[in-house]
Motif scaffolding. Sequence first.
Motif, PDB file in Angstrom:
ATOM      1  N   VAL A 320       0.830  -1.203   0.000  1.00 15.91           N
ATOM      2  CA  VAL A 320       0.000   0.000   0.000  1.00 15.91           C
ATOM      3  C   VAL A 320       0.865   1.254   0.000  1.00 15.91           C
ATOM      4  CG1 VAL A 320      -1.654   1.349   1.338  1.00 15.91           C
ATOM      5  CG2 VAL A 320      -1.970  -1.119   1.102  1.00 15.91           C
ATOM      6  N   PHE A 321       1.857   1.293   0.894  1.00 17.21           N
ATOM      7  CA  PHE A 321       2.690   2.484   1.001  1.00 17.21           C
ATOM      8  C   PHE A 321       3.525   2.700  -0.252  1.00 17.21           C
ATOM      9  CE2 PHE A 321       1.780   2.898   5.480  1.00 17.21           C
ATOM     10  CZ  PHE A 321       1.930   4.256   5.688  1.00 17.21           C
ATOM     11  N   VAL A 322       4.099   1.630  -0.779  1.00 15.96           N
ATOM     12  CA  VAL A 322       4.929   1.787  -1.970  1.00 15.96           C
ATOM     13  C   VAL A 322       4.084   2.223  -3.153  1.00 15.96           C
ATOM     14  CG1 VAL A 322       6.347   0.557  -3.640  1.00 15.96           C
ATOM     15  CG2 VAL A 322       6.747   0.234  -1.224  1.00 15.96           C
ATOM     16  N   CYS A 323       2.884   1.689  -3.255  1.00 10.83           N
ATOM     17  CA  CYS A 323       1.993   2.114  -4.339  1.00 10.83           C
ATOM     18  C   CYS A 323       1.659   3.597  -4.196  1.00 10.83           C
ATOM     19  CB  CYS A 323       0.722   1.277  -4.340  1.00 10.83           C
ATOM     20  SG  CYS A 323       0.939  -0.398  -4.976  1.00 10.83           S
ATOM     21  N   VAL A 324       1.399   4.034  -2.957  1.00  6.46           N
ATOM     22  CA  VAL A 324       1.119   5.455  -2.730  1.00  6.46           C
ATOM     23  C   VAL A 324       2.335   6.305  -3.091  1.00  6.46           C
ATOM     24  CG1 VAL A 324       0.662   7.184  -0.941  1.00  6.46           C
ATOM     25  CG2 VAL A 324      -0.638   5.057  -0.975  1.00  6.46           C
ATOM     26  N   MET A 325       3.529   5.872  -2.657  1.00  3.97           N
ATOM     27  CA  MET A 325       4.743   6.619  -2.972  1.00  3.97           C
ATOM     28  C   MET A 325       4.989   6.673  -4.479  1.00  3.97           C
ATOM     29  SD  MET A 325       7.154   5.094   0.087  1.00  3.97           S
ATOM     30  CE  MET A 325       8.674   5.780  -0.572  1.00  3.97           C
ATOM     31  N   LEU A 326       4.786   5.536  -5.137  1.00  4.49           N
ATOM     32  CA  LEU A 326       4.986   5.496  -6.583  1.00  4.49           C
ATOM     33  C   LEU A 326       4.015   6.407  -7.309  1.00  4.49           C
ATOM     34  CD1 LEU A 326       5.710   1.756  -7.478  1.00  4.49           C
ATOM     35  CD2 LEU A 326       7.174   3.720  -7.929  1.00  4.49           C
ATOM     36  N   VAL A 327       2.736   6.297  -6.943  1.00  2.21           N
ATOM     37  CA  VAL A 327       1.722   7.112  -7.610  1.00  2.21           C
ATOM     38  C   VAL A 327       1.995   8.587  -7.373  1.00  2.21           C
ATOM     39  CG1 VAL A 327      -0.723   7.716  -7.619  1.00  2.21           C
ATOM     40  CG2 VAL A 327      -0.051   5.319  -7.587  1.00  2.21           C
ATOM     41  N   ASN A 328       2.298   8.960  -6.129  1.00  5.18           N
ATOM     42  CA  ASN A 328       2.589  10.363  -5.826  1.00  5.18           C
ATOM     43  C   ASN A 328       3.793  10.873  -6.613  1.00  5.18           C
ATOM     44  OD1 ASN A 328       0.490  10.556  -4.012  1.00  5.18           O
ATOM     45  ND2 ASN A 328       1.757  10.184  -2.214  1.00  5.18           N
ATOM     46  N   SER A 329       4.895  10.107  -6.560  1.00  9.06           N
ATOM     47  CA  SER A 329       6.127  10.544  -7.226  1.00  9.06           C
ATOM     48  C   SER A 329       5.959  10.593  -8.736  1.00  9.06           C
ATOM     49  CB  SER A 329       7.275   9.604  -6.855  1.00  9.06           C
ATOM     50  OG  SER A 329       7.504   9.595  -5.474  1.00  9.06           O
ATOM     51  N   LEU A 330       5.328   9.565  -9.305  1.00  7.46           N
ATOM     52  CA  LEU A 330       5.158   9.519 -10.751  1.00  7.46           C
ATOM     53  C   LEU A 330       4.202  10.603 -11.237  1.00  7.46           C
ATOM     54  CD1 LEU A 330       4.995   5.662 -11.229  1.00  7.46           C
ATOM     55  CD2 LEU A 330       6.706   7.171 -12.238  1.00  7.46           C
ATOM     56  N   TYR A 331       3.126  10.808 -10.491  1.00 10.74           N
ATOM     57  CA  TYR A 331       2.167  11.844 -10.894  1.00 10.74           C
ATOM     58  C   TYR A 331       2.829  13.227 -10.858  1.00 10.74           C
ATOM     59  CZ  TYR A 331      -1.867  14.922 -10.954  1.00 10.74           C
ATOM     60  OH  TYR A 331      -2.761  15.908 -11.281  1.00 10.74           O
ATOM     61  N   ALA A 332       3.552  13.491  -9.758  1.00  7.99           N
ATOM     62  CA  ALA A 332       4.205  14.795  -9.646  1.00  7.99           C
ATOM     63  C   ALA A 332       5.267  14.980 -10.730  1.00  7.99           C
ATOM     64  CB  ALA A 332       4.834  14.937  -8.264  1.00  7.99           C
ATOM     65  N   ALA A 333       6.084  13.926 -10.951  1.00  9.25           N
ATOM     66  CA  ALA A 333       7.159  14.033 -11.934  1.00  9.25           C
ATOM     67  C   ALA A 333       6.620  14.168 -13.353  1.00  9.25           C
ATOM     68  CB  ALA A 333       8.068  12.806 -11.839  1.00  9.25           C
ATOM     69  N   THR A 334       5.515  13.497 -13.672  1.00  5.38           N
ATOM     70  CA  THR A 334       4.967  13.546 -15.026  1.00  5.38           C
ATOM     71  C   THR A 334       4.172  14.818 -15.268  1.00  5.38           C
ATOM     72  OG1 THR A 334       4.813  11.126 -14.984  1.00  5.38           O
ATOM     73  CG2 THR A 334       3.633  12.259 -16.741  1.00  5.38           C
ATOM     74  N   SER A 335       3.338  15.213 -14.295  1.00  6.59           N
ATOM     75  CA  SER A 335       2.543  16.425 -14.469  1.00  6.59           C
ATOM     76  C   SER A 335       3.428  17.667 -14.522  1.00  6.59           C
ATOM     77  CB  SER A 335       1.519  16.555 -13.335  1.00  6.59           C
ATOM     78  OG  SER A 335       2.165  16.631 -12.078  1.00  6.59           O
ATOM     79  N   TYR A 336       4.618  17.595 -13.920  1.00  9.52           N
ATOM     80  CA  TYR A 336       5.551  18.714 -13.936  1.00  9.52           C
ATOM     81  C   TYR A 336       6.147  18.938 -15.325  1.00  9.52           C
ATOM     82  CZ  TYR A 336       9.138  21.799 -11.945  1.00  9.52           C
ATOM     83  OH  TYR A 336       9.931  22.880 -11.627  1.00  9.52           O
ATOM     84  N   ARG A 337       5.948  17.968 -16.219  1.00  7.27           N
ATOM     85  CA  ARG A 337       6.558  18.033 -17.555  1.00  7.27           C
ATOM     86  C   ARG A 337       5.583  18.525 -18.622  1.00  7.27           C
ATOM     87  NH1 ARG A 337       8.978  12.180 -18.389  1.00  7.27           N
ATOM     88  NH2 ARG A 337       9.880  13.164 -20.247  1.00  7.27           N
ATOM     89  N   ALA A 338       4.512  19.209 -18.232  1.00  4.17           N
ATOM     90  CA  ALA A 338       3.514  19.671 -19.197  1.00  4.17           C
ATOM     91  C   ALA A 338       4.139  20.558 -20.267  1.00  4.17           C
ATOM     92  CB  ALA A 338       2.394  20.412 -18.472  1.00  4.17           C
ATOM     93  N   ARG A 339       5.022  21.455 -19.835  1.00  3.89           N
ATOM     94  CA  ARG A 339       5.678  22.354 -20.790  1.00  3.89           C
ATOM     95  C   ARG A 339       6.570  21.567 -21.745  1.00  3.89           C
ATOM     96  NH1 ARG A 339      10.334  25.908 -20.953  1.00  3.89           N
ATOM     97  NH2 ARG A 339       9.803  27.828 -22.075  1.00  3.89           N
TER      98      ARG A 339
END
Length: 436
Positions: A320-339
């Motif tokens: 559960v925790f690793v999935c949360v960490m992965l989703v949080n990190s991946l979402y933040a890292a990918t959404s930050y690349r909109a430009r």
Amino acid sequence: MFMLAMRSIRHRPGRFLATLLSAFLGAAVIMTFNSMHDTAAQDGVDATSAETLSTAAGVVGGYGTLLVFFAVASALTVNVRQRAAELALLRCSGATAAQLRRMVVGEAVAVALVGAASAIGPAMLGGGALLEVFRDSGQVAGSVDHSFGPIAYLTGLGITLLASAGAAFLAVRRATRGHERRDRARTFLAYAALLTGAGAVCSTFAFSAADAALMAPPAYGAILLSVGCALRAPRLLEAVLDRLPLSGASGWLAVRNLRERAGHLAGILVSLILFTAVATATLTMQAVESDTVEKLGATKSVDDKTLETLNFTVVGIIVVFVCVMLVNSLYAATSYRAREFGQQRLAGATAGQVLGTVGAEGLILTVTGVLFGAPAALAGIVPFTVVRTDGVLPGEFLGIGAAVVAIAATVTLGTSLATARRMLRTPAVGAVAVAS
């Protein structure tokens, strides 16, 4: 600075959602299991039941403390990194490094307090359900009632707030610290974890097959080895990228992007390596133990049932925790690349090519995490199997390993592609203009 921190939270609440979720889950786990201490301390609880409840609270409570720290630290590290321009502007306005640390720590503590307070109700329900599992399996007497008392409250709130404050302090300090000094500390800790883990794994051969504590040294050894590999995640990723035979535009661009952002992707690799190693090692060793007991025709003791329950519970919490960490990190890292995605499309790339690049990046990260997590797991599994069954590699390893890899790949690729697809809905010109 505290008032500025509160205004920052009110102005951009979505930025702190990952920290809130990590604190909520961490507090819920800590309070759920530490309520077993309150339950064991009641009058009329027999010694066997009290020992089972205290063991569960001690083992999983300790894992929960570490996991909430890593989960909150992962979310805050991404948050602080993406606020580099904001923090630099505050420095130019006259704020000192100490004031910035107080602001970030204040934000983290405020969010963690809300998350921990929200977790009290679910933790009460979870503690009752956990006690019911122990009673149904015969590990705890049926007359024992659940108690959610001061130990659960104090540990849940205290540990969550301290972990959040410590993680925030380290995140903002890391952002303002020299790279060379940071790399030396990380290298020292990595080699210390690897050496300690290797010693723990080798100590397995000093036990006999009948020892009740046989599973402890290889399990802790595998965890420490995976931690050592995780601390070297950026270097390991660079080593893998140097040897990848990828071709085509998407593959070439994926390798180039990963090479440029290797340091920023460390949190994702840490989660993948730890998840692969801990889940595979723990589940495989427990499967070997259960099969061995069944073949010998022996009846599982209360201690055996308690250990089995704890192993499955710990793995569940880690998942559960690793999935949360992965989703949080991946979402933040990918959404930050909109430009970045907008610029690629303006340069002629299609939406499919952008998604192909993101998918290739996710696949490389998954392969790297599995490539270094699996050997750490095997380092614990093989000595345990040799001592317990006289075999070398148990048959359960392949099935469990495949399931773990499938979960890791699904979470990594699913989150990356879903977030990238959402970013691509914005017109390319608009994405570049807004990000600017």
